[in-house]
Enzyme design. Structure first.
Site, PDB file in Angstrom:
ATOM      1  N   ARG A 146       0.829  -1.213   0.000  1.00 50.29           N
ATOM      2  CA  ARG A 146       0.000   0.000   0.000  1.00 50.29           C
ATOM      3  C   ARG A 146       0.859   1.257   0.000  1.00 50.29           C
ATOM      4  O   ARG A 146       0.556   2.250   0.647  1.00 50.29           O
ATOM      5  CB  ARG A 146      -0.939   0.015   1.209  1.00 50.29           C
ATOM      6  CG  ARG A 146      -1.869  -1.181   1.309  1.00 50.29           C
ATOM      7  CD  ARG A 146      -2.842  -1.257   0.137  1.00 50.29           C
ATOM      8  NE  ARG A 146      -3.733  -2.402   0.311  1.00 50.29           N
ATOM      9  CZ  ARG A 146      -3.465  -3.636  -0.119  1.00 50.29           C
ATOM     10  NH1 ARG A 146      -2.346  -3.868  -0.778  1.00 50.29           N
ATOM     11  NH2 ARG A 146      -4.321  -4.620   0.075  1.00 50.29           N
ATOM     12  N   GLU A 165      -4.922   4.126   5.650  1.00 48.38           N
ATOM     13  CA  GLU A 165      -4.662   4.011   4.217  1.00 48.38           C
ATOM     14  C   GLU A 165      -4.949   5.298   3.447  1.00 48.38           C
ATOM     15  O   GLU A 165      -4.174   5.680   2.570  1.00 48.38           O
ATOM     16  CB  GLU A 165      -5.493   2.866   3.618  1.00 48.38           C
ATOM     17  CG  GLU A 165      -4.953   1.480   3.917  1.00 48.38           C
ATOM     18  CD  GLU A 165      -5.489   0.448   2.938  1.00 48.38           C
ATOM     19  OE1 GLU A 165      -5.920   0.841   1.833  1.00 48.38           O
ATOM     20  OE2 GLU A 165      -5.460  -0.743   3.277  1.00 48.38           O
ATOM     21  N   SER A 193     -11.330   0.223   3.044  1.00 43.36           N
ATOM     22  CA  SER A 193     -10.497  -0.167   4.184  1.00 43.36           C
ATOM     23  C   SER A 193      -9.703   1.031   4.678  1.00 43.36           C
ATOM     24  O   SER A 193      -8.895   1.587   3.942  1.00 43.36           O
ATOM     25  CB  SER A 193      -9.555  -1.303   3.787  1.00 43.36           C
ATOM     26  OG  SER A 193     -10.287  -2.456   3.430  1.00 43.36           O
TER      27      SER A 193
END
Length: 342
Positions: A164, A334, A238
């Site tokens: 990520r 995130e 998420s």
């Protein structure tokens, strides 16, 4: 090209947070993007690229020119019997790209189906799902330097992809705008089905030798069942990364919490599902100040009408603090955050 002054960004972020930009530029081509950057320099405004706003938290009004690229589609750069190289426009909807390439017999992206956002945003986060990450398909990223308007080409190595993560979240953050992504896809229908939830979905369907189409359908079914639709419950997907910890710590936690899922990585460190950690402390379904944790998925934070990015970040901080206190694990969010004081 359209430049809209004092434009509300609520329709342009999936959390439906209220904030405005000094101006919003809607561009269709690289030439229009170049003109928009010239305009921003003349106005003395910073520039912020925004795709579909599915992975951002906007906490205040932005004294900037927000740029949305609307050009879509892809072209073939080269092909062989085994693979095809494509150049995909940054404004292309990601899920539509997965559908189109699969329909043309180009394989690899099936596990990444139904991830919200645009192609231009995908390398920033190095999007991934169900055991597959974008970086394995990227050959290069086309970009434009915000300050100079220069066209740049970054190789896969120069993108510094990680879990990520990428160079676009660090050294190149807010310095370039991605205009296209070069991908290499396979003509051979090889599938990746090692992720437990995906394998379980295929098993439940009685599929023992899945095709790429089977994998695509299974991923779509799992995601639709587990994740709320932002159009109905505003969210950014998420919200936390799955933490990766040292093996010694993982072994100690496994002795104390026997049900803790663990996934050993190539470097022998261990990935732990953030959703499991959050769920153990009882955050699922919690609400405060108009925001909350989705009752069906502990990783999803929802705007229930509070409209405050600050309230959302405070909830995230409260969750992270409790996870750190209970498990000695630090959670990292995130989404990219815009509008905080510098």
């Amino acid at each position: 090209m359209q430049i809209l002054p004092a434009e509300s960004l609520r329709p342009y972020n999936s959390l439906s947070l209220e904030a405005s930009a000094a101006a919003l530029a809607l561009v269709d081509t690289d030439q229009e993007l170049s003109k928009a950057l010239d305009w921003s320099r003349a106005q003395g405004l910073a520039v912020l690229p925004l795709g579909q706003g599915s992975n951002v938290v906007i906490v205040d009004d932005l004294e900037a020119l927000v740029v949305r690229q609307q050009g879509t589609g892809f072209k073939v750069l080269g092909e062989s019997d085994h693979e095809v190289s494509l150049r995909v426009s940054a404004g292309q909807d990601w899920h539509s790209l997965v559908e189109k390439t699969l329909g043309q017999g180009l394989y690899g992206l099936e596990n990444l189906a139904l991830i919200p956002g645009t192609v231009g945003a995908a390398p920033i986060q190095n999007i991934g799902a169900y055991g597959v990450e974008l970086d394995r398909f990227v050959r290069a990223v086309q970009a434009m330097d915000i300050e100079t308007g220069e066209h740049l080409v970054l190789t896969r190595q120069e993108c510094a992809f990680g879990y990520r993560d990428s160079v676009f979240k660090h050294e190149l953050r807010d310095k370039i705008i991605i205009t296209a992504v070069d991908l290499c896809l396979s003509r051979e229908p090889v599938t990746a089905v090692t992720y437990p939830a995906l394998q379980a979905e295929l098993d439940d369907s009685g599929i023992r030798e899945p095709t790429p189409r089977d994998v695509y359908c299974a991923v779509v079914n799992v995601r639709r069942r587990r994740l709320p639709d932002p159009a109905e419950e505003p969210n950014a997907g998420s919200f936390f990364k799955n933490p990766v910890i040292e093996q010694r710590q993982a072994e100690a936690l496994s002795r104390e919490f026997g049900s803790m899922p663990v996934f050993v990585q190539q470097d022998n460190r261990v990935k732990v599902p953030a959703a499991w950690l959050i769920d153990q402390i009882g955050w699922k379904g919690h609400r405060q100040n108009g925001v909350g944790v989705h009752p069906g998925h502990a990783l999803v934070l929802v705007n229930y009408g509070g409209d405050s990015g600050k309230a959302l970040l405070q909830l995230a901080a409260d969750i992270s603090a409790s996870v750190s206190e209970r498990f000695d694990i630090n959670l990292e969010i995130e989404p990219r955050v815009y509008g905080l004081p510098q």
